[in-house]
Write a protein that holds these residues in place. Structure first.
Motif, PDB file in Angstrom:
ATOM      1  N   VAL A 205       0.927  -1.103  -0.161  1.00  0.00           N
ATOM      2  CA  VAL A 205       0.034  -0.167   0.020  1.00  0.00           C
ATOM      3  C   VAL A 205       0.781   1.196   0.041  1.00  0.00           C
ATOM      4  CG1 VAL A 205      -1.723   1.255   1.151  1.00  0.00           C
ATOM      5  CG2 VAL A 205      -1.953  -1.289   1.399  1.00  0.00           C
ATOM      6  N   ARG A 206       0.690   2.173  -0.878  1.00  0.00           N
ATOM      7  CA  ARG A 206       1.343   3.463  -0.927  1.00  0.00           C
ATOM      8  C   ARG A 206       0.301   4.535  -0.992  1.00  0.00           C
ATOM      9  NH1 ARG A 206       6.724   3.476  -2.205  1.00  0.00           N
ATOM     10  NH2 ARG A 206       7.736   1.755  -2.619  1.00  0.00           N
ATOM     11  N   ALA A 227      -3.830   2.624   6.545  1.00  0.00           N
ATOM     12  CA  ALA A 227      -4.815   1.785   5.433  1.00  0.00           C
ATOM     13  C   ALA A 227      -4.619   0.564   5.284  1.00  0.00           C
ATOM     14  CB  ALA A 227      -4.435   2.665   4.154  1.00  0.00           C
ATOM     15  N   LEU A 228      -3.402  -0.050   5.455  1.00  0.00           N
ATOM     16  CA  LEU A 228      -3.193  -1.388   5.301  1.00  0.00           C
ATOM     17  C   LEU A 228      -3.959  -2.049   6.480  1.00  0.00           C
ATOM     18  CD1 LEU A 228      -1.941  -3.937   4.125  1.00  0.00           C
ATOM     19  CD2 LEU A 228       0.289  -3.432   5.393  1.00  0.00           C
ATOM     20  N   MET A 229      -3.640  -1.551   7.790  1.00  0.00           N
ATOM     21  CA  MET A 229      -4.461  -2.239   8.896  1.00  0.00           C
ATOM     22  C   MET A 229      -5.812  -2.259   8.871  1.00  0.00           C
ATOM     23  SD  MET A 229      -2.164  -0.365  11.748  1.00  0.00           S
ATOM     24  CE  MET A 229      -3.199  -0.648  13.241  1.00  0.00           C
ATOM     25  N   ARG A 230      -6.659  -1.143   8.122  1.00  0.00           N
ATOM     26  CA  ARG A 230      -8.150  -1.282   7.837  1.00  0.00           C
ATOM     27  C   ARG A 230      -8.335  -2.163   6.953  1.00  0.00           C
ATOM     28  NH1 ARG A 230     -10.758   4.008   8.979  1.00  0.00           N
ATOM     29  NH2 ARG A 230     -12.205   3.496   6.965  1.00  0.00           N
ATOM     30  N   VAL A 311       4.569   3.843   2.888  1.00  0.00           N
ATOM     31  CA  VAL A 311       4.468   2.540   2.457  1.00  0.00           C
ATOM     32  C   VAL A 311       4.330   1.612   3.248  1.00  0.00           C
ATOM     33  CG1 VAL A 311       6.933   2.319   1.834  1.00  0.00           C
ATOM     34  CG2 VAL A 311       5.246   0.918   0.570  1.00  0.00           C
ATOM     35  N   ALA A 312       3.473   0.666   3.306  1.00  0.00           N
ATOM     36  CA  ALA A 312       3.321  -0.586   4.212  1.00  0.00           C
ATOM     37  C   ALA A 312       3.269  -1.964   3.543  1.00  0.00           C
ATOM     38  CB  ALA A 312       2.376  -0.153   5.408  1.00  0.00           C
ATOM     39  N   ALA A 341      -9.871  -0.816   0.230  1.00  0.00           N
ATOM     40  CA  ALA A 341      -8.785   0.017   0.463  1.00  0.00           C
ATOM     41  C   ALA A 341      -9.193   1.640   0.536  1.00  0.00           C
ATOM     42  CB  ALA A 341      -7.869  -0.065  -0.540  1.00  0.00           C
ATOM     43  N   PRO A 342      -8.847   2.218   1.696  1.00  0.00           N
ATOM     44  CA  PRO A 342      -9.575   3.558   2.107  1.00  0.00           C
ATOM     45  C   PRO A 342      -8.638   4.663   1.231  1.00  0.00           C
ATOM     46  CG  PRO A 342      -7.991   2.866   3.511  1.00  0.00           C
ATOM     47  CD  PRO A 342      -8.219   1.644   3.012  1.00  0.00           C
ATOM     48  N   TRP A 343      -9.395   5.701   1.022  1.00  0.00           N
ATOM     49  CA  TRP A 343      -8.542   7.160   0.782  1.00  0.00           C
ATOM     50  C   TRP A 343      -7.932   7.080  -0.536  1.00  0.00           C
ATOM     51  CZ3 TRP A 343      -5.643   5.654   5.575  1.00  0.00           C
ATOM     52  CH2 TRP A 343      -6.320   5.761   6.792  1.00  0.00           C
TER      53      TRP A 343
END
Length: 446
Positions: A205-206, A227-230, A311-312, A341-343
């Protein structure tokens, strides 16, 4: 040989079997990238030595493209007798955090009748089970014997699948024994009749060109880690069931004696922490989809700085019911993560791995022979169980040889801690499995 003669031969050979296992476990044969090749090749050489010493006339190492060599051995079938293929692997999982081991992972240690060390159970016990069972016959085998022991099952077993598909006659047999499973509990014999398949991938995720100061930008700048956690938390509902469309919960048809309390004790679930998911333990472990986050690339707590992450990454593994399709599940999960994926975060996927599951048939001559052998060796008849893990080669062999019976068993048990610190194999369990295999070969060849 009579059953009594076989049992006596196995008993007499146990000191040598234990010493051979000790020598093999002492070799750090981790076939993962970043680990040295030399120990893996040393384990292959020792496996070749052991099979020669078991009385097999033809033993050799076979190159496998992109992988470590497989060790192959064979002895011709007596006239009119069937042929049995015996499978195991000599590579092991990395030891992980050495601080969590009570003994050194590659210094085999005896404690209370068990041998501790990485690979003692998974799957060097399988190698020794085959070798010791064959030794009991002193070179006069009641069946044709083929043995294949691979060297990279834990990391990339699909490479042996490709080799077998290109060379089917090499491993063709009437019955196939896979010694890479075990019993739910010590002394309770079991045959694994279903294997879940698997798929795995890396998600990245970036959200930013580079990480930013959390004081100056936090609150407005989109955090890639957040974002990745969500996204990952959306994979399960509040109960812990998978909520990805297209991945329903299944039911294990074989039944199970294991209760939630049994599983809690085996898994070491902490007091006050509930199990996840719904249905029986067997349903959840052997017949349903499971999604696990197995790794994260994010700043460590000790190395954390006050920054919004640009990034994650995460490594995600999917376990798939035997009848499920790994590629479809992979598409379902990655599509779901993209959707949630949010946002407007940029999401990419890579490093894909897939493996098919397996479901045994109703059983025939080989199943009857192993049932009798296990009942004599353990003092009770075996029961059918599933396994949540996957063995890449099994589905390939099942497809290539649909007429062959495939039997999955071994010396592992629910407390063996495979793929975890403090792996161990109980030596009396190993003796019973060796006895059962030798009795099976005699029964099947009779």
């Amino acid at each position: 040989m009579t059953p009594e003669e076989i049992e006596s031969a196995v008993e007499a050979g146990m000191p040598q079997a234990v010493e051979d296992l000790r020598r093999l476990v002492a070799i750090p044969s981790v076939a993962f990238p970043g680990h040295p090749d030399e120990p893996v090749l040393a384990a292959a050489a020792m496996t070749e030595e052991l099979l020669r010493g078991a009385g097999l006339p033809n033993v050799r190492q076979i190159p496998v493209e992109g992988s470590f060599p497989a060790v192959f051995a064979e002895a011709p079938a007596p006239e009119g007798a069937p042929t049995v293929l015996l499978y195991a692997h000599y590579d092991v999982q990395p030891p992980g955090d050495s601080a969590q081991w009570r003994t050194s992972p590659f210094e085999p240690t005896m404690i209370d009748g068990a041998m501790y060390g990485r690979g003692a159970a998974d799957d060097k016990s399988g190698v020794i089970a085959h070798v010791a069972a064959l030794r009991a016959f002193d070179g006069e085998f009641p069946v044709g014997v083929k043995v294949i022991v691979e060297g990279q099952e834990e990391y990339a077993g699909e490479r042996l699948e490709d080799f077998v598909e290109a060379n089917p006659d090499l491993v063709r047999a009437d019955a196939i024994v896979v010694a890479d499973c075990g019993n739910p509990r010590l002394g309770e014999p079991a045959l694994t009749t279903t294997l879940r398949g698997m798929a795995a991938f890396t998600v990245e995720v970036r959200t930013l060109r580079e990480s930013l100061h959390s004081g100056a930008f936090g609150g407005a700048a989109p955090d890639a880690l957040g974002a990745l956690m969500r996204m990952l938390s959306a994979l399960h509902d509040d109960r812990g069931d998978v909520r990805v469309p297209g991945l329903p919960q299944g039911t294990f048809e074989g039944g199970s004696e294991e209760t939630d309390d049994d599983f809690r004790a085996t898994a070491g679930v902490l007091d006050g922490v509930s199990l996840v998911g719904s249905g029986s333990v067997a349903d959840r472990l052997w017949s349903s989809y499971a999604i696990t986050v197995t790794g994260l690339d994010v700043p460590t707590v000790s190395g954390a700085i006050n920054a919004v992450q640009a990034v994650a990454r995460a490594r995600v593994t999917i376990r798939i019911p035997p009848a499920g399709d790994a590629k479809t599940a992979l598409d379902d999960v990655t599509g779901f993560l993209q959707k949630v994926a949010p946002w407007g975060a940029q999401v990419t996927f890579g490093d894909f791995v897939t493996g098919s599951g397996f479901m045994a048939g109703s059983g025939g001559r080989a199943r009857a022979a192993i049932d009798r052998a296990m009942e004599r060796a353990f003092g009770r008849a075996p029961r059918d169980v599933g396994q949540g893990g996957s063995i890449p080669l099994v589905a390939k062999l099942s497809g290539l040889f649909p007429e062959a019976e495939i039997l999955l068993y071994g010396a592992e048990d629910g407390d063996s801690s495979i793929h975890a610190p403090n792996e161990r194999v109980n030596l009396d369990e190993l003796r019973k499995v060796i006895t059962a295999e030798a009795l099976f070969l005699a029964n099947y060849g009779a």
